[in-house]
Motif scaffolding. Structure first.
Motif, PDB file in Angstrom:
ATOM      1  N   SER A  25      -5.423   3.470 -11.492  1.00 25.58           N
ATOM      2  CA  SER A  25      -5.185   2.061 -11.785  1.00 25.58           C
ATOM      3  C   SER A  25      -6.304   1.570 -12.695  1.00 25.58           C
ATOM      4  O   SER A  25      -7.315   2.248 -12.865  1.00 25.58           O
ATOM      5  N   SER A  44       3.368  -4.667 -10.252  1.00 22.62           N
ATOM      6  CA  SER A  44       2.263  -3.782  -9.899  1.00 22.62           C
ATOM      7  C   SER A  44       1.021  -4.544  -9.439  1.00 22.62           C
ATOM      8  O   SER A  44       0.302  -4.054  -8.564  1.00 22.62           O
ATOM      9  N   VAL A  48      -2.446  -4.057  -5.758  1.00 24.05           N
ATOM     10  CA  VAL A  48      -3.837  -3.624  -5.892  1.00 24.05           C
ATOM     11  C   VAL A  48      -4.762  -4.456  -5.006  1.00 24.05           C
ATOM     12  O   VAL A  48      -4.493  -5.619  -4.721  1.00 24.05           O
TER      13      VAL A  48
END
Length: 176
Positions: A25, A44, A48
């Motif tokens: 990432s 996305s 995270v």
């Protein structure tokens, strides 16, 4: 180029599409500053642990005037307010962070981006799945069964877009 946290996915994309895929990432050690004209984060950023670090890294990866495109679930959507824990966009524990239009705008602007546009995106499939989950969880509402009907869910999803209460938020921003 692409990026994915899954080695298997990265290898498959490289093998089948011939596109180089970095595993991991942002921030990523193999991404040079100013090396991209556009960065996309479609479904996305909510996955995270530190979205600020990811947005900051996207800023550094972009060339001057580069574009960042982001799409995330909208925690202020009509569907979330209606279905709460049964809302499909909640996706706990896979979704680590949830965004409202204000929080998405703040994170982009705070890290050097100029917001070009922000708009709601409806997801009739999410609405139908949310209704099914609510029904499965024992919710009692006369609207649950009709919401499983695709034409009605599509109509409501379009209404949520029109009224700014859709399931997702799309933002397009420039590096300044």
């Amino acid at each position: 180029q692409g990026m994915d946290v899954s080695t298997a996915v990265a290898e498959k994309v490289e093998r089948e599409a011939g596109i180089a895929v970095h595993v991991g990432s942002l921030p990523h050690p193999n991404i040079r500053p100013g090396s991209f004209d556009a960065v996309t984060m479609w479904s996305s950023l909510e996955h995270v642990h530190d979205p600020r670090a990811v947005v900051r890294a996207a800023y550094h990866a972009l060339s001057p005037g580069g574009i960042l495109a982001v799409c995330v679930p909208n925690i202020e959507s009509w569907s979330f307010r209606t279905f709460r824990q049964a809302w499909f966009g909640l996706e706990l524990p896979r979704h680590l962070v949830h965004f409202s239009p204000d929080t998405l705008r703040e994170i982009l602007c705070r890290h050097g981006f100029r917001l070009r546009t922000m708009r709601p995106i409806g997801r009739d499939g999410w609405l139908r799945r949310s209704a099914r989950r609510a029904k499965h969880n024992g919710a009692q509402s006369r609207w649950l069964r009709p919401l499983d009907w695709k034409p009605l869910a599509l109509g409501i999803s379009r209404w949520t877009e029109w009224s700014g209460q859709a399931e997702c938020i799309f933002a397009l921003a420039d590096k300044i």
